[in-house]
Design a protein around this motif. Structure first.
Motif, PDB file in Angstrom:
ATOM      1  N   THR A  88       0.828  -1.205   0.000  1.00  0.00           N
ATOM      2  CA  THR A  88       0.000   0.000   0.000  1.00  0.00           C
ATOM      3  C   THR A  88       0.859   1.250   0.000  1.00  0.00           C
ATOM      4  OG1 THR A  88      -1.774  -1.179   1.133  1.00  0.00           O
ATOM      5  CG2 THR A  88      -1.834   1.231   1.236  1.00  0.00           C
ATOM      6  N   LEU A  89       1.912   1.282   0.821  1.00  0.00           N
ATOM      7  CA  LEU A  89       2.795   2.443   0.849  1.00  0.00           C
ATOM      8  C   LEU A  89       3.447   2.663  -0.518  1.00  0.00           C
ATOM      9  CD1 LEU A  89       4.460   1.973   4.353  1.00  0.00           C
ATOM     10  CD2 LEU A  89       2.894   3.813   3.670  1.00  0.00           C
ATOM     11  N   ASN A  90       3.867   1.597  -1.165  1.00  0.00           N
ATOM     12  CA  ASN A  90       4.472   1.723  -2.492  1.00  0.00           C
ATOM     13  C   ASN A  90       3.457   2.182  -3.534  1.00  0.00           C
ATOM     14  OD1 ASN A  90       7.190   1.103  -1.875  1.00  0.00           O
ATOM     15  ND2 ASN A  90       6.660  -1.048  -1.731  1.00  0.00           N
ATOM     16  N   GLN A  91       2.218   1.692  -3.444  1.00  0.00           N
ATOM     17  CA  GLN A  91       1.172   2.131  -4.370  1.00  0.00           C
ATOM     18  C   GLN A  91       0.856   3.617  -4.170  1.00  0.00           C
ATOM     19  OE1 GLN A  91      -1.875  -0.646  -3.316  1.00  0.00           O
ATOM     20  NE2 GLN A  91      -1.057  -2.269  -4.620  1.00  0.00           N
ATOM     21  N   LEU A  92       0.763   4.046  -2.912  1.00  0.00           N
ATOM     22  CA  LEU A  92       0.489   5.456  -2.618  1.00  0.00           C
ATOM     23  C   LEU A  92       1.644   6.345  -3.076  1.00  0.00           C
ATOM     24  CD1 LEU A  92      -1.131   5.106   0.925  1.00  0.00           C
ATOM     25  CD2 LEU A  92      -2.296   5.583  -1.236  1.00  0.00           C
ATOM     26  N   THR A  93       2.871   5.837  -2.957  1.00  0.00           N
ATOM     27  CA  THR A  93       4.040   6.586  -3.435  1.00  0.00           C
ATOM     28  C   THR A  93       4.003   6.693  -4.952  1.00  0.00           C
ATOM     29  OG1 THR A  93       5.363   5.875  -1.533  1.00  0.00           O
ATOM     30  CG2 THR A  93       6.569   6.663  -3.461  1.00  0.00           C
ATOM     31  N   ASP A  94       3.751   5.581  -5.629  1.00  0.00           N
ATOM     32  CA  ASP A  94       3.673   5.584  -7.092  1.00  0.00           C
ATOM     33  C   ASP A  94       2.573   6.514  -7.594  1.00  0.00           C
ATOM     34  OD1 ASP A  94       5.773   3.761  -7.188  1.00  0.00           O
ATOM     35  OD2 ASP A  94       4.464   2.034  -7.562  1.00  0.00           O
ATOM     36  N   ALA A  95       1.499   6.649  -6.815  1.00  0.00           N
ATOM     37  CA  ALA A  95       0.375   7.506  -7.194  1.00  0.00           C
ATOM     38  C   ALA A  95       0.623   8.975  -6.851  1.00  0.00           C
ATOM     39  CB  ALA A  95      -0.906   7.021  -6.503  1.00  0.00           C
ATOM     40  N   GLY A  96       1.750   9.270  -6.187  1.00  0.00           N
ATOM     41  CA  GLY A  96       2.084  10.650  -5.855  1.00  0.00           C
ATOM     42  C   GLY A  96       1.496  11.150  -4.556  1.00  0.00           C
ATOM     43  N   LEU A  97       0.913  10.261  -3.748  1.00  0.00           N
ATOM     44  CA  LEU A  97       0.306  10.675  -2.481  1.00  0.00           C
ATOM     45  C   LEU A  97       1.288  10.640  -1.316  1.00  0.00           C
ATOM     46  CD1 LEU A  97      -3.127   8.865  -2.836  1.00  0.00           C
ATOM     47  CD2 LEU A  97      -2.607  11.286  -3.231  1.00  0.00           C
ATOM     48  N   LEU A  98       2.396   9.938  -1.491  1.00  0.00           N
ATOM     49  CA  LEU A  98       3.453   9.870  -0.483  1.00  0.00           C
ATOM     50  C   LEU A  98       4.788  10.128  -1.160  1.00  0.00           C
ATOM     51  CD1 LEU A  98       2.567   6.637   1.557  1.00  0.00           C
ATOM     52  CD2 LEU A  98       2.245   9.006   2.273  1.00  0.00           C
ATOM     53  N   ARG A  99       5.753  10.515  -0.367  1.00  0.00           N
ATOM     54  CA  ARG A  99       7.119  10.704  -0.846  1.00  0.00           C
ATOM     55  C   ARG A  99       8.008   9.749  -0.066  1.00  0.00           C
ATOM     56  NH1 ARG A  99      10.289  16.453  -0.516  1.00  0.00           N
ATOM     57  NH2 ARG A  99      12.271  15.692  -1.316  1.00  0.00           N
ATOM     58  N   GLN A 100       8.816   9.004  -0.778  1.00  0.00           N
ATOM     59  CA  GLN A 100       9.709   8.033  -0.150  1.00  0.00           C
ATOM     60  C   GLN A 100      11.056   8.705   0.113  1.00  0.00           C
ATOM     61  OE1 GLN A 100       9.783   4.461  -2.420  1.00  0.00           O
ATOM     62  NE2 GLN A 100      11.259   3.454  -1.097  1.00  0.00           N
ATOM     63  N   VAL A 101      11.569   8.561   1.343  1.00  0.00           N
ATOM     64  CA  VAL A 101      12.862   9.123   1.723  1.00  0.00           C
ATOM     65  C   VAL A 101      13.700   8.005   2.331  1.00  0.00           C
ATOM     66  CG1 VAL A 101      14.060  10.865   3.119  1.00  0.00           C
ATOM     67  CG2 VAL A 101      11.779  11.363   2.213  1.00  0.00           C
ATOM     68  N   SER A 102      14.826   7.713   1.700  1.00  0.00           N
ATOM     69  CA  SER A 102      15.702   6.647   2.185  1.00  0.00           C
ATOM     70  C   SER A 102      16.810   7.231   3.049  1.00  0.00           C
ATOM     71  CB  SER A 102      16.325   5.887   1.014  1.00  0.00           C
ATOM     72  OG  SER A 102      15.325   5.223   0.294  1.00  0.00           O
ATOM     73  N   VAL A 103      17.085   6.546   4.139  1.00  0.00           N
ATOM     74  CA  VAL A 103      18.163   6.926   5.040  1.00  0.00           C
ATOM     75  C   VAL A 103      19.073   5.716   5.184  1.00  0.00           C
ATOM     76  CG1 VAL A 103      18.741   7.713   7.381  1.00  0.00           C
ATOM     77  CG2 VAL A 103      16.639   8.496   6.278  1.00  0.00           C
ATOM     78  N   ASP A 104      20.347   5.866   4.891  1.00  0.00           N
ATOM     79  CA  ASP A 104      21.335   4.783   5.006  1.00  0.00           C
ATOM     80  C   ASP A 104      21.116   3.633   4.040  1.00  0.00           C
ATOM     81  OD1 ASP A 104      22.913   5.863   6.967  1.00  0.00           O
ATOM     82  OD2 ASP A 104      21.907   4.851   8.604  1.00  0.00           O
ATOM     83  N   GLY A 105      20.174   3.734   3.141  1.00  0.00           N
ATOM     84  CA  GLY A 105      19.909   2.638   2.228  1.00  0.00           C
ATOM     85  C   GLY A 105      19.213   1.449   2.867  1.00  0.00           C
ATOM     86  N   THR A 106      19.060   1.497   4.191  1.00  0.00           N
ATOM     87  CA  THR A 106      18.424   0.382   4.889  1.00  0.00           C
ATOM     88  C   THR A 106      17.092   0.789   5.516  1.00  0.00           C
ATOM     89  OG1 THR A 106      19.622   0.896   6.924  1.00  0.00           O
ATOM     90  CG2 THR A 106      20.619  -0.712   5.436  1.00  0.00           C
ATOM     91  N   LYS A 107      16.896   2.077   5.740  1.00  0.00           N
ATOM     92  CA  LYS A 107      15.678   2.550   6.384  1.00  0.00           C
ATOM     93  C   LYS A 107      14.960   3.494   5.424  1.00  0.00           C
ATOM     94  CE  LYS A 107      14.310   3.446  11.003  1.00  0.00           C
ATOM     95  NZ  LYS A 107      14.395   2.183  11.587  1.00  0.00           N
ATOM     96  N   THR A 108      13.698   3.190   5.156  1.00  0.00           N
ATOM     97  CA  THR A 108      12.899   4.018   4.268  1.00  0.00           C
ATOM     98  C   THR A 108      11.725   4.600   5.035  1.00  0.00           C
ATOM     99  OG1 THR A 108      13.498   2.675   2.362  1.00  0.00           O
ATOM    100  CG2 THR A 108      11.535   4.024   2.147  1.00  0.00           C
ATOM    101  N   TYR A 109      11.582   5.909   4.914  1.00  0.00           N
ATOM    102  CA  TYR A 109      10.454   6.618   5.513  1.00  0.00           C
ATOM    103  C   TYR A 109       9.503   7.020   4.402  1.00  0.00           C
ATOM    104  CZ  TYR A 109      13.007   6.984   9.899  1.00  0.00           C
ATOM    105  OH  TYR A 109      13.657   6.694  11.050  1.00  0.00           O
ATOM    106  N   PHE A 110       8.224   7.127   4.744  1.00  0.00           N
ATOM    107  CA  PHE A 110       7.218   7.602   3.817  1.00  0.00           C
ATOM    108  C   PHE A 110       6.670   8.900   4.391  1.00  0.00           C
ATOM    109  CE2 PHE A 110       7.694   3.162   3.033  1.00  0.00           C
ATOM    110  CZ  PHE A 110       7.652   3.068   1.649  1.00  0.00           C
ATOM    111  N   ASP A 111       6.733   9.950   3.590  1.00  0.00           N
ATOM    112  CA  ASP A 111       6.397  11.303   4.017  1.00  0.00           C
ATOM    113  C   ASP A 111       5.053  11.686   3.407  1.00  0.00           C
ATOM    114  OD1 ASP A 111       6.401  14.010   4.689  1.00  0.00           O
ATOM    115  OD2 ASP A 111       8.403  14.395   3.883  1.00  0.00           O
ATOM    116  N   THR A 112       4.119  12.132   4.238  1.00  0.00           N
ATOM    117  CA  THR A 112       2.815  12.548   3.731  1.00  0.00           C
ATOM    118  C   THR A 112       2.869  13.934   3.095  1.00  0.00           C
ATOM    119  OG1 THR A 112       2.158  13.432   5.887  1.00  0.00           O
ATOM    120  CG2 THR A 112       1.549  11.136   5.406  1.00  0.00           C
TER     121      THR A 112
END
Length: 163
Positions: A88-112
């Motif tokens: 769901t998070l990936n679908q919302l990101t692909d749809a432009g409703l969330l922004r994905q922010v990677s930290v260290d390449g191991t931790k991914t945050y989703f920004d509203t």
């Protein structure tokens, strides 16, 4: 109907254009607003998407990992698997409703907050926060290889407590 494929709306506005900043008017009712956001982005408002969307968008601008959202869903008695949360998070990101922010390449945050902005990463408590300065700019962009263009610049400034 394919949940990931954008579908045209009755009003003729392309869902990708909506997701890029042409959102429907919000009413303040989380269920109605989440339903409108999903439909405007071309996503079917399933029960699980609605519940996860309500948790994500009902509390203002937030930075969450999939694990954090899964924990919130579990506490709210929303019956979803961690895999469904990721999907769901990936679908919302692909749809432009969330922004994905990677930290260290191991931790991914989703920004509203999907507007262009940068972040502080607080190393001591693994927290991502918006940098409040809207005038922060990268003074010189690098030359990009032939056939490529810069899609987005994500600046993450790592902070830790002084010792």
């Amino acid at each position: 109907m394919n949940d990931q494929a954008p579908t045209p709306n009755d009003d003729g506005i392309d869902p990708a254009a909506r997701a890029a900043g042409h959102q429907p008017a919000l009413t303040g009712c989380p269920w109605h607003d989440v339903n409108e956001m999903l439909q405007a982005a071309g996503l079917r408002p399933t029960r699980q998407r609605m519940a996860l969307g309500w948790l994500l968008f009902g509390k203002g601008a937030r930075h969450l990992t999939a694990e954090m959202l899964y924990e919130e869903a579990t506490l709210a008695k929303v019956p979803v698997s961690l895999a469904t949360v990721y999907n769901t998070l990936n679908q919302l990101t692909d749809a432009g409703l969330l922004r994905q922010v990677s930290v260290d390449g191991t931790k991914t945050y989703f920004d509203t907050n999907v507007t262009a902005h940068h972040h502080f990463y607080l190393e001591n408590n693994h927290e991502l926060v918006d940098i409040p300065d809207p005038h922060l700019v990268l003074s010189k962009m690098p030359d990009v290889p032939e056939g490529y263009e810069i899609a987005r610049v994500d600046m993450v400034v790592r902070l830790r407590k002084k010792r």
